[in-house]
Design a protein around this motif. Structure first.
Motif, mmCIF file in Angstrom:
data_model
loop_
_atom_site.group_PDB
_atom_site.id
_atom_site.type_symbol
_atom_site.label_atom_id
_atom_site.label_comp_id
_atom_site.label_asym_id
_atom_site.label_seq_id
_atom_site.Cartn_x
_atom_site.Cartn_y
_atom_site.Cartn_z
ATOM 1 N N TYR A 53 25.500 43.233 36.802
ATOM 2 C CA TYR A 53 24.892 42.313 36.286
ATOM 3 C C TYR A 53 23.863 42.960 35.573
ATOM 4 C CZ TYR A 53 21.200 43.019 39.666
ATOM 5 O OH TYR A 53 20.087 43.719 40.166
ATOM 6 N N LYS A 54 23.116 42.513 34.552
ATOM 7 C CA LYS A 54 22.124 43.151 33.768
ATOM 8 C C LYS A 54 20.616 43.054 34.376
ATOM 9 C CE LYS A 54 25.182 44.452 30.727
ATOM 10 N NZ LYS A 54 25.643 45.680 30.615
ATOM 11 N N GLY A 55 20.385 41.746 34.938
ATOM 12 C CA GLY A 55 18.896 41.472 35.341
ATOM 13 C C GLY A 55 18.820 39.885 35.662
ATOM 14 N N VAL A 56 17.625 39.992 36.464
ATOM 15 C CA VAL A 56 17.156 38.536 36.840
ATOM 16 C C VAL A 56 16.251 37.888 36.040
ATOM 17 C CG1 VAL A 56 16.041 37.313 38.610
ATOM 18 C CG2 VAL A 56 17.205 39.503 39.196
ATOM 19 N N ILE A 57 16.560 36.799 35.211
ATOM 20 C CA ILE A 57 16.027 35.962 34.320
ATOM 21 C C ILE A 57 14.737 35.088 35.068
ATOM 22 C CG2 ILE A 57 15.769 34.521 32.419
ATOM 23 C CD1 ILE A 57 18.741 35.649 31.903
ATOM 24 N N GLU A 58 15.542 34.303 36.008
ATOM 25 C CA GLU A 58 14.536 33.541 36.742
ATOM 26 C C GLU A 58 14.920 33.456 38.214
ATOM 27 O OE1 GLU A 58 13.449 28.626 36.628
ATOM 28 O OE2 GLU A 58 15.175 29.309 35.224
ATOM 29 N N TYR A 59 13.722 33.144 39.108
ATOM 30 C CA TYR A 59 14.285 33.195 40.507
ATOM 31 C C TYR A 59 13.369 32.277 41.251
ATOM 32 C CZ TYR A 59 14.406 34.803 45.355
ATOM 33 O OH TYR A 59 14.787 35.217 46.798
ATOM 34 N N ASP A 60 13.732 31.084 41.775
ATOM 35 C CA ASP A 60 13.045 30.364 42.739
ATOM 36 C C ASP A 60 14.053 29.999 44.032
ATOM 37 O OD1 ASP A 60 14.345 28.070 42.089
ATOM 38 O OD2 ASP A 60 12.652 27.702 40.491
ATOM 39 N N ILE A 61 13.545 29.157 44.881
ATOM 40 C CA ILE A 61 14.477 28.574 45.896
ATOM 41 C C ILE A 61 15.484 27.655 45.727
ATOM 42 C CG2 ILE A 61 12.781 29.265 47.711
ATOM 43 C CD1 ILE A 61 12.244 26.279 47.807
ATOM 44 N N GLU A 62 15.563 27.160 44.440
ATOM 45 C CA GLU A 62 16.321 26.200 43.917
ATOM 46 C C GLU A 62 17.374 26.599 42.762
ATOM 47 O OE1 GLU A 62 14.482 22.446 43.362
ATOM 48 O OE2 GLU A 62 14.723 21.773 45.439
ATOM 49 N N LYS A 63 16.820 27.728 42.121
ATOM 50 C CA LYS A 63 17.605 28.220 40.988
ATOM 51 C C LYS A 63 17.297 29.645 40.552
ATOM 52 C CE LYS A 63 16.219 26.474 37.134
ATOM 53 N NZ LYS A 63 15.772 25.863 35.857
ATOM 54 N N ILE A 64 18.608 30.415 40.286
ATOM 55 C CA ILE A 64 18.640 31.768 40.028
ATOM 56 C C ILE A 64 19.331 31.930 38.767
ATOM 57 C CG2 ILE A 64 19.151 34.200 40.577
ATOM 58 C CD1 ILE A 64 18.831 33.340 43.511
ATOM 59 N N ARG A 65 18.772 32.660 37.790
ATOM 60 C CA ARG A 65 19.557 32.847 36.440
ATOM 61 C C ARG A 65 19.555 34.463 36.288
ATOM 62 N NH1 ARG A 65 17.757 30.522 31.248
ATOM 63 N NH2 ARG A 65 15.840 31.254 32.073
ATOM 64 N N LEU A 66 20.701 34.976 36.065
ATOM 65 C CA LEU A 66 20.919 36.201 36.093
ATOM 66 C C LEU A 66 21.844 36.676 34.577
ATOM 67 C CD1 LEU A 66 22.724 36.866 39.244
ATOM 68 C CD2 LEU A 66 20.393 37.311 38.722
ATOM 69 N N ASN A 67 21.133 37.522 33.991
ATOM 70 C CA ASN A 67 21.815 38.004 32.591
ATOM 71 C C ASN A 67 22.972 39.088 32.956
ATOM 72 O OD1 ASN A 67 22.132 38.531 29.751
ATOM 73 N ND2 ASN A 67 20.515 40.067 29.675
ATOM 74 N N THR A 68 24.187 38.910 31.985
ATOM 75 C CA THR A 68 25.463 39.531 32.503
ATOM 76 C C THR A 68 25.927 40.097 30.720
ATOM 77 O OG1 THR A 68 27.024 37.897 32.123
ATOM 78 C CG2 THR A 68 25.791 38.195 34.319
ATOM 79 N N GLY A 69 26.611 40.918 30.992
ATOM 80 C CA GLY A 69 27.483 41.170 29.682
ATOM 81 C C GLY A 69 28.377 40.018 28.950
ATOM 82 N N ILE A 70 28.434 38.884 29.666
ATOM 83 C CA ILE A 70 29.249 37.861 28.912
ATOM 84 C C ILE A 70 28.022 36.623 28.779
ATOM 85 C CG2 ILE A 70 31.436 38.450 29.657
ATOM 86 C CD1 ILE A 70 31.387 36.387 31.717
ATOM 87 N N GLY A 71 26.859 36.848 29.292
ATOM 88 C CA GLY A 71 25.858 35.605 29.167
ATOM 89 C C GLY A 71 25.331 35.523 30.228
ATOM 90 N N ILE A 72 24.868 34.326 30.607
ATOM 91 C CA ILE A 72 23.856 34.007 31.661
ATOM 92 C C ILE A 72 24.819 33.492 32.728
ATOM 93 C CG2 ILE A 72 21.803 32.863 32.359
ATOM 94 C CD1 ILE A 72 20.742 33.153 29.539
#
Length: 103
Positions: A53-72
């Motif tokens: 993965y490339k990095g963490v965009i958003e993080y809380d107890i109900e949602k995590i969004r990660l950046n990757t080479g193919i999108g989020i």
């Protein structure tokens, strides 16, 4: 436009396998490393490991969004916790209810 030009244009629209994809298949190399795509390993609905993965965009107890080479990649659920994080992989625990690819 002549019919000959039209037929050539349609032939060009067919997606061709990229060189990297061909090389990984011929040499039997791991696609996730060579093609810069994430590898996800999920055990039940409570453990998720994402490699490459490339990095963490958003993080809380109900949602995590990660950046990757193919999108989020969006992970949603309850009581989500990042148990381990390195530059190469991330481990998510909790009640995972949804896993979504946003390209």
């Amino acid at each position: 436009m002549s019919s000959n030009r039209r037929s050539r244009k349609k032939k060009e629209e067919v997606p061709k396998p990229r060189l990297k994809e061909k090389v990984t298949e011929v040499l039997d190399l791991p696609k996730e490393v060579i093609l810069d795509i994430p590898k996800l390993t999920m055990i039940g609905n409570s453990n998720l490991v994402i490699e490459n993965y490339k990095g963490v965009i958003e993080y809380d107890i109900e949602k995590i969004r990660l950046n990757t080479g193919i999108g989020i990649i969006r992970i949603s659920g309850k009581e989500l916790v990042i148990k381990e994080i390195t530059s190469e992989d991330i481990m998510v625990y909790g009640k995972i209810e949804n896993l979504e690819f946003c390209t």
